[in-house]
Design a protein around this motif. Structure first.
Motif, PDB file in Angstrom:
ATOM      1  N   ARG A  53       0.852  -1.087  -0.103  1.00  0.00           N
ATOM      2  CA  ARG A  53      -0.110   0.057   0.024  1.00  0.00           C
ATOM      3  C   ARG A  53       0.907   1.111  -0.043  1.00  0.00           C
ATOM      4  O   ARG A  53       1.974   1.400   0.634  1.00  0.00           O
ATOM      5  CB  ARG A  53      -0.758   0.010   1.339  1.00  0.00           C
ATOM      6  CG  ARG A  53      -2.061  -0.732   1.239  1.00  0.00           C
ATOM      7  CD  ARG A  53      -2.761  -0.618   2.352  1.00  0.00           C
ATOM      8  NE  ARG A  53      -2.381   0.662   3.187  1.00  0.00           N
ATOM      9  CZ  ARG A  53      -2.597   1.042   4.623  1.00  0.00           C
ATOM     10  NH1 ARG A  53      -3.343   0.141   5.299  1.00  0.00           N
ATOM     11  NH2 ARG A  53      -2.013   1.984   5.213  1.00  0.00           N
ATOM     12  N   GLY A  54       0.270   2.397  -0.657  1.00  0.00           N
ATOM     13  CA  GLY A  54       1.086   3.532  -0.605  1.00  0.00           C
ATOM     14  C   GLY A  54       0.292   4.463   0.108  1.00  0.00           C
ATOM     15  O   GLY A  54      -0.785   4.763  -0.109  1.00  0.00           O
ATOM     16  N   GLU A  55       0.769   5.285   0.841  1.00  0.00           N
ATOM     17  CA  GLU A  55       0.183   6.669   1.174  1.00  0.00           C
ATOM     18  C   GLU A  55       1.057   7.743   0.926  1.00  0.00           C
ATOM     19  O   GLU A  55       2.193   8.031   1.116  1.00  0.00           O
ATOM     20  CB  GLU A  55       0.378   6.634   2.699  1.00  0.00           C
ATOM     21  CG  GLU A  55      -0.583   5.523   3.580  1.00  0.00           C
ATOM     22  CD  GLU A  55      -0.630   5.554   4.983  1.00  0.00           C
ATOM     23  OE1 GLU A  55      -0.511   6.885   5.515  1.00  0.00           O
ATOM     24  OE2 GLU A  55      -0.565   4.518   5.590  1.00  0.00           O
ATOM     25  N   ASN A  56       0.363   8.766   0.188  1.00  0.00           N
ATOM     26  CA  ASN A  56       1.027   9.961  -0.570  1.00  0.00           C
ATOM     27  C   ASN A  56       1.892   9.450  -1.640  1.00  0.00           C
ATOM     28  O   ASN A  56       2.886  10.195  -1.883  1.00  0.00           O
ATOM     29  CB  ASN A  56       1.592  10.761   0.612  1.00  0.00           C
ATOM     30  CG  ASN A  56       0.650  11.374   1.498  1.00  0.00           C
ATOM     31  OD1 ASN A  56      -0.504  11.547   1.460  1.00  0.00           O
ATOM     32  ND2 ASN A  56       1.146  11.756   2.916  1.00  0.00           N
ATOM     33  N   ILE A  57       1.923   8.276  -2.202  1.00  0.00           N
ATOM     34  CA  ILE A  57       2.464   7.958  -3.193  1.00  0.00           C
ATOM     35  C   ILE A  57       1.868   6.695  -4.110  1.00  0.00           C
ATOM     36  O   ILE A  57       0.936   6.105  -3.437  1.00  0.00           O
ATOM     37  CB  ILE A  57       3.990   7.418  -2.788  1.00  0.00           C
ATOM     38  CG1 ILE A  57       4.893   7.060  -3.907  1.00  0.00           C
ATOM     39  CG2 ILE A  57       3.697   6.109  -1.825  1.00  0.00           C
ATOM     40  CD1 ILE A  57       6.341   6.572  -3.451  1.00  0.00           C
ATOM     41  N   GLU A  58       1.920   7.089  -5.367  1.00  0.00           N
ATOM     42  CA  GLU A  58       1.504   5.709  -6.007  1.00  0.00           C
ATOM     43  C   GLU A  58       2.539   4.773  -6.053  1.00  0.00           C
ATOM     44  O   GLU A  58       3.776   4.970  -6.586  1.00  0.00           O
ATOM     45  CB  GLU A  58       1.329   6.229  -7.720  1.00  0.00           C
ATOM     46  CG  GLU A  58       0.621   5.348  -8.685  1.00  0.00           C
ATOM     47  CD  GLU A  58       0.467   5.917 -10.039  1.00  0.00           C
ATOM     48  OE1 GLU A  58       0.373   4.987 -10.953  1.00  0.00           O
ATOM     49  OE2 GLU A  58       0.534   7.042 -10.188  1.00  0.00           O
ATOM     50  N   VAL A  59       1.912   3.269  -5.881  1.00  0.00           N
ATOM     51  CA  VAL A  59       2.915   2.210  -5.925  1.00  0.00           C
ATOM     52  C   VAL A  59       3.011   1.943  -7.270  1.00  0.00           C
ATOM     53  O   VAL A  59       1.809   1.059  -8.130  1.00  0.00           O
ATOM     54  CB  VAL A  59       2.116   1.127  -5.128  1.00  0.00           C
ATOM     55  CG1 VAL A  59       3.200  -0.014  -5.047  1.00  0.00           C
ATOM     56  CG2 VAL A  59       1.924   1.615  -3.725  1.00  0.00           C
ATOM     57  N   THR A  60       4.049   2.261  -8.172  1.00  0.00           N
ATOM     58  CA  THR A  60       4.249   1.780  -9.377  1.00  0.00           C
ATOM     59  C   THR A  60       4.635   0.336  -9.664  1.00  0.00           C
ATOM     60  O   THR A  60       4.981  -0.472  -8.451  1.00  0.00           O
ATOM     61  CB  THR A  60       5.398   2.660 -10.081  1.00  0.00           C
ATOM     62  OG1 THR A  60       6.529   2.445  -9.227  1.00  0.00           O
ATOM     63  CG2 THR A  60       4.937   4.189  -9.946  1.00  0.00           C
ATOM     64  N   ASP A  61       4.644  -0.234 -10.890  1.00  0.00           N
ATOM     65  CA  ASP A  61       5.152  -1.604 -10.977  1.00  0.00           C
ATOM     66  C   ASP A  61       6.428  -1.663 -10.478  1.00  0.00           C
ATOM     67  O   ASP A  61       6.836  -2.857 -10.100  1.00  0.00           O
ATOM     68  CB  ASP A  61       4.860  -2.092 -12.353  1.00  0.00           C
ATOM     69  CG  ASP A  61       3.282  -2.275 -12.761  1.00  0.00           C
ATOM     70  OD1 ASP A  61       2.592  -2.437 -11.668  1.00  0.00           O
ATOM     71  OD2 ASP A  61       3.009  -2.110 -13.799  1.00  0.00           O
ATOM     72  N   ALA A  62       7.336  -0.823 -10.778  1.00  0.00           N
ATOM     73  CA  ALA A  62       8.801  -0.797 -10.385  1.00  0.00           C
ATOM     74  C   ALA A  62       9.075  -0.752  -8.851  1.00  0.00           C
ATOM     75  O   ALA A  62       9.797  -1.618  -8.371  1.00  0.00           O
ATOM     76  CB  ALA A  62       9.559   0.476 -11.245  1.00  0.00           C
ATOM     77  N   LEU A  63       8.175  -0.137  -8.481  1.00  0.00           N
ATOM     78  CA  LEU A  63       8.310   0.182  -6.757  1.00  0.00           C
ATOM     79  C   LEU A  63       8.005  -1.393  -6.265  1.00  0.00           C
ATOM     80  O   LEU A  63       8.530  -1.865  -5.172  1.00  0.00           O
ATOM     81  CB  LEU A  63       7.645   1.176  -6.221  1.00  0.00           C
ATOM     82  CG  LEU A  63       7.746   1.796  -4.897  1.00  0.00           C
ATOM     83  CD1 LEU A  63       9.227   1.973  -4.733  1.00  0.00           C
ATOM     84  CD2 LEU A  63       7.117   2.885  -4.651  1.00  0.00           C
ATOM     85  N   ARG A  64       6.717  -1.544  -6.709  1.00  0.00           N
ATOM     86  CA  ARG A  64       6.136  -3.323  -6.231  1.00  0.00           C
ATOM     87  C   ARG A  64       7.253  -4.158  -6.612  1.00  0.00           C
ATOM     88  O   ARG A  64       7.448  -4.867  -5.668  1.00  0.00           O
ATOM     89  CB  ARG A  64       4.871  -3.532  -6.953  1.00  0.00           C
ATOM     90  CG  ARG A  64       4.133  -4.405  -6.356  1.00  0.00           C
ATOM     91  CD  ARG A  64       2.846  -5.108  -7.064  1.00  0.00           C
ATOM     92  NE  ARG A  64       2.045  -3.747  -6.962  1.00  0.00           N
ATOM     93  CZ  ARG A  64       1.034  -3.714  -5.732  1.00  0.00           C
ATOM     94  NH1 ARG A  64       1.156  -4.478  -4.792  1.00  0.00           N
ATOM     95  NH2 ARG A  64       0.217  -2.757  -5.694  1.00  0.00           N
ATOM     96  N   SER A  65       7.792  -4.311  -7.753  1.00  0.00           N
ATOM     97  CA  SER A  65       8.933  -5.211  -7.984  1.00  0.00           C
ATOM     98  C   SER A  65       9.933  -5.152  -7.257  1.00  0.00           C
ATOM     99  O   SER A  65      10.520  -6.117  -6.779  1.00  0.00           O
ATOM    100  CB  SER A  65       9.374  -5.081  -9.696  1.00  0.00           C
ATOM    101  OG  SER A  65      10.148  -5.847  -9.989  1.00  0.00           O
ATOM    102  N   TYR A  66      10.437  -4.005  -6.920  1.00  0.00           N
ATOM    103  CA  TYR A  66      11.751  -3.929  -6.001  1.00  0.00           C
ATOM    104  C   TYR A  66      11.389  -4.569  -4.774  1.00  0.00           C
ATOM    105  O   TYR A  66      12.353  -4.920  -3.921  1.00  0.00           O
ATOM    106  CB  TYR A  66      11.941  -2.378  -5.906  1.00  0.00           C
ATOM    107  CG  TYR A  66      13.208  -2.307  -5.387  1.00  0.00           C
ATOM    108  CD1 TYR A  66      14.705  -2.757  -6.163  1.00  0.00           C
ATOM    109  CD2 TYR A  66      13.564  -1.566  -4.101  1.00  0.00           C
ATOM    110  CE1 TYR A  66      15.655  -2.363  -5.469  1.00  0.00           C
ATOM    111  CE2 TYR A  66      15.021  -1.619  -3.553  1.00  0.00           C
ATOM    112  CZ  TYR A  66      16.137  -2.187  -4.434  1.00  0.00           C
ATOM    113  OH  TYR A  66      17.244  -2.028  -3.862  1.00  0.00           O
TER     114      TYR A  66
END
Length: 181
Positions: A7-20
């Protein structure tokens, strides 16, 4: 197998971030004998001052692994949280081997992860730090240690001008090591 609830708060969880996040936390799987799905709850938060906080909670049978870290970079926070969780697992694994055999916890951890099987022939120093010792009294050194969230702090004793170390004991109190110079 680890599953992720990111989950992200004040941020969009991008595919790159989720993958990392998944890549870093998947490294923890080598410590477990997972015959059921375990959900890792990951909360990514960005504050107005651009600092990034990562909180990870992994509920397991008989224990809950939890770590959080705030830095100025989201990816660095993820790295630090992953390292904290790995240290926690090693700590729990040691306790399991010593105290909790009757609860069945030893069946949950892998005896020796593949990476740890190779033993270094020499002592393996993985980090080297240089510090300037600031003259202070032991009480100020304890405050510095607590502020940095460290378990020990090296300082120059203002009274004796010798090098000293304060450390946090297992009982929560503090210890002082003084050198003879």
């Amino acid at each position: 197998m680890l599953k992720y609830n990111v989950r992200g708060e004040n941020i969009e969880v991008t595919d790159a971030l989720r993958s990392y996040v998944e890549k870093r936390l998947n490294k923890l799987e080598k410590y477990f004998k997972l015959n059921q799905d375990v959900i890792a709850h990951v909360n990514l938060r960005v504050y107005r001052d651009r600092s990034a906080k990562v909180e990870v909670t992994i509920p397991l049978p008989y224990l809950v692994l939890r770590a959080e870290e705030t830095t100025d970079d989201m990816y660095r926070s993820i790295d630090f949280v992953s390292e904290k969780l790995e240290r926690q697992i090693r700590k729990y694994k040691t306790r399991v081997n010593r105290k909790s055999r009757e609860k069945g916890l030893q069946d949950f951890f892998v005896e020796q992860p593949e990476e740890e099987e190779k033993k270094p022939s020499e002592f393996d120093i993985v980090r080297n730090k240089r510090v300037s010792l600031k003259p202070m009294d032991p009480e100020e050194a304890i405050l510095q240690m607590d502020m940095l969230e460290h378990d020990f702090f090296v300082f120059e004793d203002a009274e004796t001008n010798g090098t000293s170390v304060v450390y946090r004991r297992n009982d929560g109190r503090y210890g002082l090591i003084e050198t003879n110079e």
